[in-house]
Scaffold this active site. Sequence first.
Site, PDB file in Angstrom:
ATOM      1  N   HIS A 150     -16.877 -61.687  25.981  1.00  0.00           N
ATOM      2  CA  HIS A 150     -18.284 -61.505  25.613  1.00  0.00           C
ATOM      3  C   HIS A 150     -18.916 -62.820  25.192  1.00  0.00           C
ATOM      4  O   HIS A 150     -18.245 -63.723  24.693  1.00  0.00           O
ATOM      5  CB  HIS A 150     -18.444 -60.439  24.516  1.00  0.00           C
ATOM      6  CG  HIS A 150     -18.052 -60.884  23.142  1.00  0.00           C
ATOM      7  ND1 HIS A 150     -16.873 -60.507  22.540  1.00  0.00           N
ATOM      8  CD2 HIS A 150     -18.695 -61.661  22.234  1.00  0.00           C
ATOM      9  CE1 HIS A 150     -16.810 -61.023  21.326  1.00  0.00           C
ATOM     10  NE2 HIS A 150     -17.901 -61.738  21.122  1.00  0.00           N
ATOM     11  N   ASP A 187     -12.517 -60.765  24.838  1.00  0.00           N
ATOM     12  CA  ASP A 187     -12.822 -59.864  25.951  1.00  0.00           C
ATOM     13  C   ASP A 187     -13.863 -60.454  26.896  1.00  0.00           C
ATOM     14  O   ASP A 187     -14.373 -59.769  27.776  1.00  0.00           O
ATOM     15  CB  ASP A 187     -13.302 -58.508  25.431  1.00  0.00           C
ATOM     16  CG  ASP A 187     -14.526 -58.620  24.522  1.00  0.00           C
ATOM     17  OD1 ASP A 187     -15.024 -59.756  24.321  1.00  0.00           O
ATOM     18  OD2 ASP A 187     -14.984 -57.577  24.014  1.00  0.00           O
ATOM     19  N   GLU A 189     -21.290 -57.411  25.201  1.00  0.00           N
ATOM     20  CA  GLU A 189     -19.921 -56.938  25.369  1.00  0.00           C
ATOM     21  C   GLU A 189     -19.640 -56.618  26.843  1.00  0.00           C
ATOM     22  O   GLU A 189     -20.555 -56.564  27.665  1.00  0.00           O
ATOM     23  CB  GLU A 189     -19.704 -55.682  24.513  1.00  0.00           C
ATOM     24  CG  GLU A 189     -19.957 -55.867  23.026  1.00  0.00           C
ATOM     25  CD  GLU A 189     -18.880 -56.680  22.324  1.00  0.00           C
ATOM     26  OE1 GLU A 189     -17.839 -56.961  22.954  1.00  0.00           O
ATOM     27  OE2 GLU A 189     -19.074 -57.022  21.145  1.00  0.00           O
ATOM     28  N   ASP A 202     -28.346 -64.697  18.159  1.00  0.00           N
ATOM     29  CA  ASP A 202     -28.300 -63.278  17.788  1.00  0.00           C
ATOM     30  C   ASP A 202     -28.518 -63.112  16.288  1.00  0.00           C
ATOM     31  O   ASP A 202     -28.468 -64.080  15.537  1.00  0.00           O
ATOM     32  CB  ASP A 202     -26.976 -62.639  18.218  1.00  0.00           C
ATOM     33  CG  ASP A 202     -25.781 -63.557  18.007  1.00  0.00           C
ATOM     34  OD1 ASP A 202     -25.735 -64.230  16.955  1.00  0.00           O
ATOM     35  OD2 ASP A 202     -24.894 -63.614  18.875  1.00  0.00           O
TER      36      ASP A 202
END
Length: 261
Positions: free
Chosen positions: A138, A136, A143, A67
């Site tokens: 991700h 979470d 996400e 990313d």
Amino acid sequence: MEVVIVPDAKAGGELIAEAMAQLLRRKPDALLGVATGSTPLPVYEALAAKVRSGAVDTAQARIAQLDEYVGLPAEHPESYRSVLRREVLEPLGIDMDAFMGPDGTAADVQAACEAYDTALGGSGGVDLQLLGIGTDGHIGFNEPCSSLASRTRIKTLTEQTRIDNARFFDGDIEQVPHHVITQGIGTILEARHVVLLATGEGKADAVAASVEGPVAAVCPASALQLHPHATVVVDEAAASKLKLADYFRHTYAHKPDWQGI
């Protein structure tokens, strides 16, 4: 999916570094997908030690980025390209010519996303993709509720993520970009081998949901259950919520050495 429980982060780093080294011995020009953040640092440190000792040759190795921030110049010290140059390429002795990543400064960001997705496929595909995991669930910047079939695309950072990342920008959240380009979950799953490293008690719930929970967009890392060669390496703290922890320990302890991970 194989789950390997190790004593600590250092042991996890050494295990994954050896898997990368074995891959490079079989395929010297392997394309390694790498992630940023503190979690994978023990992997890069262990692999760099192998390079220095002559245990593995990275002269032909290639590196692919997971990313990148949108709008941050490539030469900015906190662009992920710069971070990976410092933490991965330079320690491993790999030239920037062997590096591929998305153009976060492109005038047409969507076209840049599509171009990177195409380039990954045109390169022969990622041989081993290293991932971390968020609390979470991700992976990359995918996400919760990201499409499990998503491709490389632009994503908007949550306010919490920008607050968390402000520490890399002198504590000034205004310097943190609002958008990133990230490989999609569908893109990530095209790697031949996906290795996720998680350490610390703070990742325990996410690990349990990813490994033992249902495959669901609410936990993006759960998509790894669908991959034919996915390995989840966790330390004891990150494994603390796994109901099948004893089973995972037993199966790995009795695995033939020649299989690796």
